[in-house]
Design a protein around this motif. Structure first.
Motif, PDB file in Angstrom:
ATOM      1  N   SER A 245      -4.281  37.460 -41.964  1.00  0.00           N
ATOM      2  CA  SER A 245      -5.057  38.635 -42.332  1.00  0.00           C
ATOM      3  C   SER A 245      -6.542  38.467 -42.021  1.00  0.00           C
ATOM      4  CB  SER A 245      -4.894  38.879 -43.834  1.00  0.00           C
ATOM      5  OG  SER A 245      -5.802  39.836 -44.307  1.00  0.00           O
ATOM      6  N   TYR A 305      -4.245  35.335 -51.413  1.00  0.00           N
ATOM      7  CA  TYR A 305      -3.783  36.334 -50.464  1.00  0.00           C
ATOM      8  C   TYR A 305      -2.267  36.504 -50.527  1.00  0.00           C
ATOM      9  CZ  TYR A 305      -2.259  38.309 -46.026  1.00  0.00           C
ATOM     10  OH  TYR A 305      -1.637  39.081 -45.083  1.00  0.00           O
ATOM     11  N   SER A 353       0.556  45.339 -40.861  1.00  0.00           N
ATOM     12  CA  SER A 353       0.378  46.781 -40.676  1.00  0.00           C
ATOM     13  C   SER A 353      -0.878  47.246 -41.412  1.00  0.00           C
ATOM     14  CB  SER A 353       1.595  47.543 -41.202  1.00  0.00           C
ATOM     15  OG  SER A 353       1.647  47.502 -42.620  1.00  0.00           O
ATOM     16  N   ASP A 354      -1.486  48.296 -40.923  1.00  0.00           N
ATOM     17  CA  ASP A 354      -2.713  48.816 -41.544  1.00  0.00           C
ATOM     18  C   ASP A 354      -2.477  49.183 -43.008  1.00  0.00           C
ATOM     19  OD1 ASP A 354      -4.064  48.507 -39.176  1.00  0.00           O
ATOM     20  OD2 ASP A 354      -3.874  50.604 -38.562  1.00  0.00           O
ATOM     21  N   GLU A 355      -1.331  49.784 -43.286  1.00  0.00           N
ATOM     22  CA  GLU A 355      -1.026  50.205 -44.657  1.00  0.00           C
ATOM     23  C   GLU A 355      -0.992  49.009 -45.604  1.00  0.00           C
ATOM     24  OE1 GLU A 355       2.681  52.221 -47.174  1.00  0.00           O
ATOM     25  OE2 GLU A 355       2.843  51.887 -45.010  1.00  0.00           O
ATOM     26  N   GLN A 357      -2.245  45.888 -45.126  1.00  0.00           N
ATOM     27  CA  GLN A 357      -3.517  45.177 -45.199  1.00  0.00           C
ATOM     28  C   GLN A 357      -4.567  45.946 -45.997  1.00  0.00           C
ATOM     29  OE1 GLN A 357      -4.450  41.961 -44.199  1.00  0.00           O
ATOM     30  NE2 GLN A 357      -2.204  41.822 -44.176  1.00  0.00           N
ATOM     31  N   THR A 358      -4.554  47.266 -45.934  1.00  0.00           N
ATOM     32  CA  THR A 358      -5.488  48.072 -46.731  1.00  0.00           C
ATOM     33  C   THR A 358      -5.196  47.902 -48.216  1.00  0.00           C
ATOM     34  OG1 THR A 358      -5.759  49.704 -44.973  1.00  0.00           O
ATOM     35  CG2 THR A 358      -6.288  50.416 -47.207  1.00  0.00           C
ATOM     36  N   ALA A 359      -3.916  47.892 -48.566  1.00  0.00           N
ATOM     37  CA  ALA A 359      -3.539  47.726 -49.968  1.00  0.00           C
ATOM     38  C   ALA A 359      -3.896  46.330 -50.480  1.00  0.00           C
ATOM     39  CB  ALA A 359      -2.040  47.985 -50.133  1.00  0.00           C
ATOM     40  N   ALA A 361      -6.265  44.365 -49.276  1.00  0.00           N
ATOM     41  CA  ALA A 361      -7.725  44.249 -49.307  1.00  0.00           C
ATOM     42  C   ALA A 361      -8.304  44.872 -50.571  1.00  0.00           C
ATOM     43  CB  ALA A 361      -8.328  44.895 -48.065  1.00  0.00           C
ATOM     44  N   ALA A 362      -7.741  45.998 -51.006  1.00  0.00           N
ATOM     45  CA  ALA A 362      -8.228  46.646 -52.231  1.00  0.00           C
ATOM     46  C   ALA A 362      -7.973  45.750 -53.437  1.00  0.00           C
ATOM     47  CB  ALA A 362      -7.541  47.993 -52.406  1.00  0.00           C
ATOM     48  N   GLU A 365     -10.439  42.731 -53.398  1.00  0.00           N
ATOM     49  CA  GLU A 365     -11.779  43.105 -53.862  1.00  0.00           C
ATOM     50  C   GLU A 365     -11.828  43.176 -55.383  1.00  0.00           C
ATOM     51  OE1 GLU A 365     -15.783  44.001 -53.525  1.00  0.00           O
ATOM     52  OE2 GLU A 365     -14.376  43.386 -51.945  1.00  0.00           O
TER      53      GLU A 365
END
Length: 413
Positions: A245, A305, A353-355, A357-359, A361-362, A365
């Protein structure tokens, strides 16, 4: 026979003992989880192989992580026979054997039950002594031909057989220090999210890491076996790799270990060209997805992660044995070889997948010691770490004494 009750004793993610029965059950569960064969077609027998005999494979780094998955999936999915190489420690009066020792014994039992002739060697895969022993075995026991080689070696040190120079790999960012979140557990198993800083690579850190974890030893294996005339027509080889990632890129893919992975991929392209000309063969790197392994837990940030990734994906997180079954299908021709623009087999699409990795990453954070229990699958992650050493495996009675002096199933070098 030495029998005793074993309880997990650990320092962080490192356990002092391993549980033989737990390791045996873990391998059996992996075998059961691996499908029998691809739905579309059965793997083709290699050209020139004896009728009814499976392909001859060499698995280097066969006792842990993706190398173990490659061995189990190769036995069940592709019907391989051949040689498996790893480097494990025997039991002593004070300590059990390493977990890989017990996993190897269990894998050998599975191979025998499946009627597959798989020889297990214990020793330094970097050495020419081991390469000679493997070559001799291939000549004497397996008809002098090798169909597949899977390379899965993660080691802290390597000695160059030509020069005697000793190299040590490091996990460091390149250019500047890296500060990242990481996940730890205290003695009672309570989770804590900390920030850790890793200083940048200095001096010859990059060169040392590439010398250990790059493609030099993989290429040396191919050179050695080719020089003995042991590569069969259509021979295929794959080195197992990881990209990961953007969240871990600074310490991994963009760090010293990433330089080694780049060298591994460059080596694959060189080998692929040469093998295509000489034996009609090919060489690839296989980019696998995230998993909890003894190697990955040492990398800052990877524990956090992976726990977050599991919480996002749940059962959609693909275990290593499923990924390696897919790799065997591609290498053996049961399914088409699917390569990216860099010539790599990609088995990590489910992770990157973008979906997804976005989840992740949130959640990364928002992750703190106070919030981590609601963001990561901590029970799963903590259990996976313990299962690396044979603990917390369902169906095992940990109150019962267990024999620890299990013999190695073959020659030790």
């Amino acid at each position: 026979m030495n029998e005793r009750v074993l309880s997990p004793r650990n320092r962080g993610f490192l356990f002092l003992d391993s549980h033989p029965a737990g390791c045996e059950r873990l391998v059996a569960d992996m075998w059961q989880a691996c499908p029998e064969s691809a739905e579309s077609a059965e793997p083709a027998e290699p050209a020139g192989a004896p009728e009814g005999a499976g392909p001859v494979a060499l698995i280097i780094g066969s006792s842990a992580g993706y190398g173990l998955a490659a061995t189990v999936a190769g036995l069940k999915r592709a019907g391989i026979r051949g040689i498996a190489v790893s480097f494990e420690k025997a039991p002593t009066a004070r300590r059990t054997a390493t977990a890989g020792w017990y996993r190897t014994a269990a894998t050998a039992d599975l191979a025998r039950s499946a009627g597959r002739d798989l020889v297990f060697l214990n020793g330094d895969a970097f050495s020419d002594t081991m390469k000679n022993q493997v070559a001799d075995l291939l000549k004497q026991r397996f008809g002098g031909r090798l169909d597949y080689l899977i390379y899965s070696v993660a080691a802290p040190r390597r000695t160059d057989p030509d020069t005697g120079a000793a190299y040590a790999s490091v996990l460091k960012p390149i250019g500047s220090a890296n500060r990242t979140k990481t996940l730890v557990f205290d003695d009672e198993g309570a989770p804590e999210v900390r920030e850790v800083e890793t200083g940048p690579a200095e001096g010859d850190d990059v060169e040392q890491t590439v010398a250990v974890m790059g493609g030099a030893d993989w290429a040396r294996w191919i050179d050695h076996l080719a020089g003995r005339g042991l590569l069969g027509e259509g021979f295929a080889t794959a080195a197992l790799s990881y990209i990961g990632s953007p969240l871990t890129a600074a310490i991994y893919r963009q760090g010293t270990i990433g330089e080694a992975k780049t060298h591994l991929e460059d080596t694959a392209r060189t080998l692929n060209e040469r093998l295509g000309k000489t034996v009609g063969g090919r060489a690839v790197t296989s980019v696998n997805g995230a998993a909890v392994t003894q190697s990955s837990t040492a990398i800052p940030g990877i524990a956090l992660y992976t726990g977050l990734l599991r919480a996002v994906l749940g059962q959609r997180m693909m275990p290593p044995v499923h990924q390696l079954a897919a790799l065997w299908d591609q290498l053996a021709g049961a399914t088409p070889l699917a390569l990216d623009d860099e010539g790599r087999v990609r088995l990590d699409a489910w992770e990157l997948s973008d979906e997804v990795q976005t989840a992740v990453a949130a959640r990364w954070e928002a992750a703190t010691t106070d919030t981590i229990a609601g963001l990561a699958d901590l029970d799963w992650f903590h259990g996976e770490v313990r299962r690396l050493y044979g603990f917390s495996v369902p169906g095992v009675d940990y109150t019962a004494p267990v024999a620890t002096d299990i013999p190695w199933p073959g020659p030790t070098l």
